[in-house]
Design a protein around this motif. Structure first.
Motif, PDB file in Angstrom:
ATOM      1  N   LYS A  23       0.920  -1.209  -0.252  1.00 13.02           N
ATOM      2  CA  LYS A  23       0.080  -0.267  -0.153  1.00 13.02           C
ATOM      3  C   LYS A  23       1.018   1.126  -0.136  1.00 13.02           C
ATOM      4  N   ARG A  26       2.272   2.223  -3.638  1.00 15.02           N
ATOM      5  CA  ARG A  26       1.237   2.143  -4.426  1.00 15.02           C
ATOM      6  C   ARG A  26       1.104   3.866  -3.961  1.00 15.02           C
ATOM      7  N   ASP A  27       1.056   4.105  -2.870  1.00 18.87           N
ATOM      8  CA  ASP A  27       0.633   5.585  -2.477  1.00 18.87           C
ATOM      9  C   ASP A  27       1.648   6.098  -2.952  1.00 18.87           C
TER      10      ASP A  27
END
Length: 170
Positions: A23, A26-27
């Motif tokens: 995550k 991706r951020d």
């Protein structure tokens, strides 16, 4: 535009089964993709300038040294190079147009980068086929697949909901 959406969905299906970035990764990519795309556009523009200069010098050299035969060879080479330059310029324009929407986490920016990637693949395939460079073709397709992986990792972030989430974090 509907065919682009179908192609996008086809690519999304291909990448769906791949392992995903964490995550945080991706951020980070979603937040920073705009400047990565800007650097890509600047590199494209630099390549255009170098290609135009190199093509002119090569055509001039072939014509001066080779006479009629050199001019006969230089003509088609210059035409191929000019077509490549035109395609790369279109790619650079698409990338430049994508920077602001990417900063706003808008789907339009992501789509423009996707179109630029498709154009890059088409130009690469045509160029490698014209030069009979099978290894170059395989490397080009491998890099396109890798870039597509990262692009599709953040695809779902570039929606209206992604834009709202980005505003909340800012």
């Amino acid at each position: 535009m509907e065919s682009i959406s179908k192609l996008e969905n086809t690519f999304a299906e291909w990448y769906r089964g791949m392992p995903h970035l964490p995550k945080k990764g991706r951020d980070w990519l979603r937040t920073n993709i705009w400047w990565i795309v800007l650097v890509w556009a600047i590199i494209d523009i630099a390549m255009v300038v170098m290609t135009v200069m190199g093509s002119f010098l090569a055509a001039l050299g072939l014509t001066v040294v080779g006479g009629v035969i050199g001019a006969f060879i230089a003509g088609p080479l210059v035409i191929i190079q000019l077509l490549s330059v035109a395609g790369t310029l279109v790619e650079a324009v698409l990338l430049c147009m994508a920077v602001n929407p990417l900063q706003a986490h808008a789907r339009r920016g992501w789509r423009l980068v996707f179109l630029a990637m498709l154009l890059s693949v088409v130009l690469s395939v045509i160029g490698q086929i014209l030069t009979f460079d099978l290894v170059g073709l395989l490397w080009g397709l491998l890099w396109a697949a890798a870039f597509g992986y990262f692009l599709f990792e953040v695809r779902d972030e570039f929606t209206e909901e992604g834009r709202v989430r980005a505003r909340r974090k800012a």
